[in-house]
Design a protein around this motif. Structure first.
Motif, PDB file in Angstrom:
ATOM      1  N   PHE A  52       0.785  -1.205   0.297  1.00  0.00           N
ATOM      2  CA  PHE A  52       0.079  -0.065  -0.093  1.00  0.00           C
ATOM      3  C   PHE A  52       0.908   1.222  -0.062  1.00  0.00           C
ATOM      4  O   PHE A  52       0.408   2.348  -0.719  1.00  0.00           O
ATOM      5  N   VAL A  53       1.805   1.206   0.664  1.00  0.00           N
ATOM      6  CA  VAL A  53       2.881   2.405   0.898  1.00  0.00           C
ATOM      7  C   VAL A  53       3.384   2.545  -0.545  1.00  0.00           C
ATOM      8  O   VAL A  53       3.567   3.852  -0.903  1.00  0.00           O
ATOM      9  N   GLY A 111       2.596   1.319  -3.476  1.00  0.00           N
ATOM     10  CA  GLY A 111       1.517   1.784  -4.415  1.00  0.00           C
ATOM     11  C   GLY A 111       1.104   3.190  -4.275  1.00  0.00           C
ATOM     12  O   GLY A 111       1.032   3.756  -5.166  1.00  0.00           O
ATOM     13  N   THR A 112       0.959   3.727  -3.347  1.00  0.00           N
ATOM     14  CA  THR A 112       0.877   5.027  -3.084  1.00  0.00           C
ATOM     15  C   THR A 112       1.799   6.145  -3.613  1.00  0.00           C
ATOM     16  O   THR A 112       1.556   7.059  -4.258  1.00  0.00           O
ATOM     17  N   ALA A 113       3.041   5.590  -3.090  1.00  0.00           N
ATOM     18  CA  ALA A 113       4.228   6.531  -3.529  1.00  0.00           C
ATOM     19  C   ALA A 113       4.635   6.482  -4.942  1.00  0.00           C
ATOM     20  O   ALA A 113       4.646   7.573  -5.673  1.00  0.00           O
ATOM     21  N   PHE A 151       1.881   6.133  -7.252  1.00  0.00           N
ATOM     22  CA  PHE A 151       0.843   6.901  -7.940  1.00  0.00           C
ATOM     23  C   PHE A 151       1.191   8.340  -7.581  1.00  0.00           C
ATOM     24  O   PHE A 151       0.831   9.073  -8.548  1.00  0.00           O
ATOM     25  N   ILE A 152       1.542   8.728  -6.453  1.00  0.00           N
ATOM     26  CA  ILE A 152       1.938  10.246  -6.248  1.00  0.00           C
ATOM     27  C   ILE A 152       2.893  10.795  -7.278  1.00  0.00           C
ATOM     28  O   ILE A 152       3.071  11.812  -7.623  1.00  0.00           O
ATOM     29  N   TYR A 153       3.971   9.629  -7.302  1.00  0.00           N
ATOM     30  CA  TYR A 153       5.119  10.074  -8.242  1.00  0.00           C
ATOM     31  C   TYR A 153       4.667  10.143  -9.692  1.00  0.00           C
ATOM     32  O   TYR A 153       4.907  11.077 -10.436  1.00  0.00           O
ATOM     33  N   TYR A 168       1.716  10.893 -10.715  1.00  0.00           N
ATOM     34  CA  TYR A 168       0.828  12.155 -10.904  1.00  0.00           C
ATOM     35  C   TYR A 168       1.451  13.359 -11.051  1.00  0.00           C
ATOM     36  O   TYR A 168       1.249  14.271 -11.768  1.00  0.00           O
ATOM     37  N   ASN A 169       2.644  13.489 -10.186  1.00  0.00           N
ATOM     38  CA  ASN A 169       3.419  14.898  -9.951  1.00  0.00           C
ATOM     39  C   ASN A 169       4.173  15.073 -11.170  1.00  0.00           C
ATOM     40  O   ASN A 169       4.361  16.113 -11.598  1.00  0.00           O
TER      41      ASN A 169
END
Length: 135
Positions: A83-84, A86-88, A90-92, A94-95
């Motif tokens: 989860f951590v 995957g979230t990282a 996704f944030i990468y 997206y940014n």
């Protein structure tokens, strides 16, 4: 005598240092292969921190009287890591937009496998202590 955590921690430190050293020393070569060394170093740091937390919790759960506590600790750390990261990711993605490093993401996925393998190997070395303090 070293504590159980300190003995298990040495391979993590070596892997963390090795990957970060490669990212620093071979920065230009990695960029030529379209691998963002800062992103890989960030993923390495996240993996190192999560694995450190996981090993600490596994040592703690090994001393629990419930036989399923160790299994829950290992499975919980794998889910937390997924989860951590995957979230990282996704944030990468997206940014950074178009400047994304797909090869860097694949390297980070490889690091995830290495850290997970190392974590399982270290979990196999954890032996529960009995109530009288013996192994």
């Amino acid at each position: 005598m070293k504590s159980k955590f300190q003995q298990l921690y040495i391979p993590l430190i070596v892997l963390f240092g090795l990957v970060n050293t490669i990212c620093l020393l071979f920065k230009d070569a990695l960029q030529l292969k379209q691998i963002d060394p800062m992103m890989v170093a960030g993923a390495n740091t996240l993996l190192f921190l999560i694995c450190t937390f996981s090993i600490r919790s596994q040592i703690k759960s090994a001393n629990n009287t419930n036989p399923h506590a160790m299994v829950r600790g290992v499975m919980g750390s794998v889910v937390l890591k997924l989860f951590v990261l995957g979230t990282a990711a996704f944030i990468y993605l997206y940014n950074v937009g178009e400047a994304q490093s797909v090869n860097g993401i694949f390297v980070s996925m490889g690091l995830y496998i290495v850290y997970t393998w190392l974590e399982v190997k270290m979990a196999m070395q954890i032996k529960p202590t009995k109530k009288d303090g013996s192994n």
